[in-house]
Scaffold this motif. Structure first.
Motif, PDB file in Angstrom:
ATOM      1  N   UNK A   1     112.625  57.543  30.342  1.00  0.00           N
ATOM      2  CA  UNK A   1     111.710  56.410  30.226  1.00  0.00           C
ATOM      3  C   UNK A   1     112.363  55.373  29.315  1.00  0.00           C
ATOM      4  N   UNK A   2     112.200  54.080  29.633  1.00  0.00           N
ATOM      5  CA  UNK A   2     112.815  53.075  28.762  1.00  0.00           C
ATOM      6  C   UNK A   2     112.107  53.051  27.402  1.00  0.00           C
ATOM      7  N   UNK A   3     112.791  52.494  26.402  1.00  0.00           N
ATOM      8  CA  UNK A   3     112.286  52.543  25.021  1.00  0.00           C
ATOM      9  C   UNK A   3     110.933  51.848  24.872  1.00  0.00           C
ATOM     10  N   UNK A   4     110.755  50.717  25.520  1.00  0.00           N
ATOM     11  CA  UNK A   4     109.505  49.970  25.410  1.00  0.00           C
ATOM     12  C   UNK A   4     108.336  50.798  25.956  1.00  0.00           C
ATOM     13  N   UNK A   5     108.536  51.398  27.119  1.00  0.00           N
ATOM     14  CA  UNK A   5     107.482  52.237  27.704  1.00  0.00           C
ATOM     15  C   UNK A   5     107.210  53.459  26.828  1.00  0.00           C
ATOM     16  N   UNK A   6     108.279  54.051  26.287  1.00  0.00           N
ATOM     17  CA  UNK A   6     108.105  55.214  25.428  1.00  0.00           C
ATOM     18  C   UNK A   6     107.304  54.839  24.180  1.00  0.00           C
ATOM     19  N   UNK A   7     107.621  53.714  23.588  1.00  0.00           N
ATOM     20  CA  UNK A   7     106.901  53.238  22.392  1.00  0.00           C
ATOM     21  C   UNK A   7     105.429  52.983  22.731  1.00  0.00           C
ATOM     22  N   UNK A   8     105.173  52.339  23.867  1.00  0.00           N
ATOM     23  CA  UNK A   8     103.792  52.078  24.277  1.00  0.00           C
ATOM     24  C   UNK A   8     103.050  53.372  24.590  1.00  0.00           C
ATOM     25  N   UNK A   9     103.751  54.337  25.190  1.00  0.00           N
ATOM     26  CA  UNK A   9     103.128  55.628  25.497  1.00  0.00           C
ATOM     27  C   UNK A   9     102.726  56.336  24.206  1.00  0.00           C
ATOM     28  N   UNK A  10     103.602  56.301  23.202  1.00  0.00           N
ATOM     29  CA  UNK A  10     103.294  56.929  21.915  1.00  0.00           C
ATOM     30  C   UNK A  10     102.090  56.248  21.262  1.00  0.00           C
ATOM     31  N   UNK A  11     102.083  54.916  21.302  1.00  0.00           N
ATOM     32  CA  UNK A  11     101.008  54.167  20.646  1.00  0.00           C
ATOM     33  C   UNK A  11      99.654  54.415  21.324  1.00  0.00           C
ATOM     34  N   UNK A  12      99.597  54.266  22.636  1.00  0.00           N
ATOM     35  CA  UNK A  12      98.318  54.440  23.333  1.00  0.00           C
ATOM     36  C   UNK A  12      97.884  55.901  23.294  1.00  0.00           C
ATOM     37  N   UNK A  13      98.852  56.814  23.348  1.00  0.00           N
ATOM     38  CA  UNK A  13      98.519  58.231  23.242  1.00  0.00           C
ATOM     39  C   UNK A  13      97.888  58.562  21.909  1.00  0.00           C
ATOM     40  N   UNK A  14      98.426  57.978  20.843  1.00  0.00           N
ATOM     41  CA  UNK A  14      97.879  58.216  19.507  1.00  0.00           C
ATOM     42  C   UNK A  14      96.477  57.617  19.374  1.00  0.00           C
ATOM     43  N   UNK A  15      96.278  56.420  19.932  1.00  0.00           N
ATOM     44  CA  UNK A  15      94.957  55.786  19.869  1.00  0.00           C
ATOM     45  C   UNK A  15      93.908  56.635  20.584  1.00  0.00           C
ATOM     46  N   UNK A  16      94.220  57.058  21.798  1.00  0.00           N
ATOM     47  CA  UNK A  16      93.276  57.883  22.565  1.00  0.00           C
ATOM     48  C   UNK A  16      93.027  59.226  21.897  1.00  0.00           C
ATOM     49  N   UNK A  17      94.097  59.869  21.472  1.00  0.00           N
ATOM     50  CA  UNK A  17      93.962  61.184  20.841  1.00  0.00           C
ATOM     51  C   UNK A  17      93.135  61.093  19.569  1.00  0.00           C
ATOM     52  N   UNK A  18      93.375  60.069  18.770  1.00  0.00           N
ATOM     53  CA  UNK A  18      92.624  59.893  17.520  1.00  0.00           C
ATOM     54  C   UNK A  18      91.140  59.715  17.790  1.00  0.00           C
TER      55      UNK A  18
END
Length: 163
Positions: free
Chosen positions: A124-141
């Protein structure tokens, strides 16, 4: 208006507790601020004006809403444009919106692209990976707070629901 001890979602800070409402000592003027403490990022304090049109702040979703999103996760359309500029714009708007359904859509789209790339032997490209981490953390939290689960258990549950 929120009250002290309310649990809210702030677009730039994720899930936070409202610790105080008032004018911080370091602010001149009469503006009133929410003092927010991120619940899963220890070490920070966020100050947001009560009268604020620029940033989104909302109550966490209800347990019923969380369950409904999970039950209907397969019907939520994945968000992913193969045009880099459009995708960045879409993701930025989805993150800023603070809307759970858009976050789920975004995460679904990125995960589908990740799986597609893995099958082709790519990352996965870096931008998508960064966005995946961010949105994943928001949802999980948010889900961890709403469902009263640990962060790790919630992440596993969401990953299972998205597969």
């Amino acid at each position: 208006m929120f009250k002290i001890n309310d649990i809210v979602v702030y677009e730039n800070g994720g899930v936070c507790s409202v610790e105080d409402i008032g004018t911080p000592d370091f602010v001149s003027g009469d503006d009133v601020y929410y003092t927010l403490k991120p619940m899963f990022d220890k070490g920070g304090t966020i100050y947001v004006k009560v009268q604020n049109d620029k940033h989104v702040i909302r109550h966490v979703i209800s347990r019923q809403e969380a369950t409904e999103y999970l039950d209907n996760i397969s019907s939520i359309e994945p968000m992913y444009s193969h045009n880099d500029k459009q995708r960045d714009k879409d993701f930025k708007e989805a993150l800023k919106s603070c809307e759970c359904e858009k976050w789920i859509s975004m995460l679904k789209g990125i995960l589908e692209e990740k799986n597609r790339r893995l099958k082709a032997g790519k990352k996965l490209n870096m931008s998508d990976d960064r966005n995946m981490q961010k949105v994943g953390k928001l949802l999980t939290s948010e889900y961890a707070v709403v469902l009263k689960m640990s962060f790790d258990d919630t992440r596993e549950m969401l990953e299972g629901a998205l597969e």
